[in-house]
Design a protein around this motif. Structure first.
Motif, PDB file in Angstrom:
ATOM      1  N   LYS A  69       0.774  -1.090   0.111  1.00 33.43           N
ATOM      2  CA  LYS A  69       0.068  -0.105  -0.129  1.00 33.43           C
ATOM      3  C   LYS A  69       0.905   1.261  -0.127  1.00 33.43           C
ATOM      4  N   THR A  70       0.317   2.197  -0.460  1.00 34.58           N
ATOM      5  CA  THR A  70       1.116   3.685  -0.630  1.00 34.58           C
ATOM      6  C   THR A  70       1.107   4.347   0.607  1.00 34.58           C
ATOM      7  N   ALA A  71       2.313   4.687   1.338  1.00 33.77           N
ATOM      8  CA  ALA A  71       2.314   5.212   2.638  1.00 33.77           C
ATOM      9  C   ALA A  71       2.805   6.751   2.219  1.00 33.77           C
TER      10      ALA A  71
ATOM     11  N   LEU B 247       7.298   6.537   5.823  1.00 36.01           N
ATOM     12  CA  LEU B 247       8.474   5.778   4.991  1.00 36.01           C
ATOM     13  C   LEU B 247       9.661   6.342   5.651  1.00 36.01           C
ATOM     14  N   ILE B 248       9.898   7.553   6.299  1.00 38.96           N
ATOM     15  CA  ILE B 248      11.258   7.885   6.441  1.00 38.96           C
ATOM     16  C   ILE B 248      11.163   7.272   7.967  1.00 38.96           C
ATOM     17  N   PHE B 249      10.165   7.202   8.666  1.00 41.41           N
ATOM     18  CA  PHE B 249      10.264   6.719  10.035  1.00 41.41           C
ATOM     19  C   PHE B 249      10.526   5.355  10.038  1.00 41.41           C
ATOM     20  N   PHE B 250       9.800   4.625   9.163  1.00 39.83           N
ATOM     21  CA  PHE B 250      10.124   3.090   8.918  1.00 39.83           C
ATOM     22  C   PHE B 250      11.376   2.796   8.570  1.00 39.83           C
ATOM     23  N   PHE B 251      11.967   3.456   7.874  1.00 41.28           N
ATOM     24  CA  PHE B 251      13.270   3.118   7.468  1.00 41.28           C
ATOM     25  C   PHE B 251      14.385   3.464   8.517  1.00 41.28           C
TER      26      PHE B 251
END
Length: 232
Positions: free
Chosen positions: A104-106, A111-115
């Motif tokens: 899914k598009t985030a 995305l930055i937090f996840f990486f």
């Protein structure tokens, strides 16, 4: 009370006996309880388990073999075999979770937090593996532990992605199961290499048994989206 809940109640005495065995320094009894915990769970969830699913068969059988091998954990080679069984069983958990994970598009912030979260945890895993090197008897032992923790790290990432994308009761069970496995494995190494304390082993064993129970609930729960109120 549902029949399945009665079988879960049967697990409670086994959990208490397991903890008693740890504090009483009776490892064979603790290992026996970890094996016997499969009996009421298999009986209680038998009609809900899809034994045509290779991931169910693979995880449960390898996990049971890992528990059985702990009876011979005093032998160094058997400890590595236990690690290998666990490593392979986690691979089947990863495969099962990926079946329900959709891309899914985030937004950019997520995305930055996840990486950043992945990079930070990858660094801690690297540091932990590096510290274990001094306790390893040889290159093979160190290599197996390294692969094991990489696999565990991938499992944690998959669990997080599955939870964030699915937001279902099944994904909640899965991420809770993975958290129990990760903390249990960390405590196992803590007791083995750093602090052989009964309280550490007791928490480790408790989380291991909880993880087994959660795995049965995960495999028998249908994938269904939830609203926030369903999780409260």
């Amino acid at each position: 009370m549902k029949p399945r809940q009665k079988y879960l109640l049967i697990c409670l005495p086994l959990v208490l006996i397991n903890l008693f065995a740890v504090f009483n320094n009776t490892p064979w009894l603790a290992h026996l309880c970890e094996v016997l915990i499969f009996v009421p769970l298999l009986i209680g969830y038998f009609d809900k388990l899809n034994f045509k699913n290779l991931n169910i068969i693979g995880f449960l059988s390898l996990n049971l073999l890992a528990v059985l091998s702990t009876f011979f954990s005093e032998q160094e080679s058997m400890s590595l075999i236990t690690i290998l069984f666990s490593l392979l069983s986690y691979s089947f958990l990863i495969r099962e979770a990926l079946k329900y994970t959709q891309r899914k598009t985030a937004n950019k912030f997520m995305l930055i937090f996840f990486f950043i979260l992945i990079i930070g945890n990858a660094y801690f895993v690297y540091q932990h593996v590096q510290e274990l090197e001094i306790y390893m008897a040889g290159l093979i032992d160190y290599g197996i532990y390294t692969i094991y923790y990489i696999n565990l790290f991938v499992l944690a990432i998959v669990a997080l992605i599955y939870y964030l994308n699915s937001y279902s009761r099944k994904s909640v069970l899965f991420i809770t199961l993975v958290m129990a496995l990760v903390v249990s494995d960390i405590l196992r190494d803590m007791a083995l290499f750093y602090l052989p304390d009964s309280s550490v082993l007791a928490i480790k064993n408790f989380l291991s048994i909880i993880a087994i129970i959660l795995s049965f609930q995960f495999f028998t729960t249908r994938e269904k989206k939830l609203r926030l109120i369903n999780l409260v």
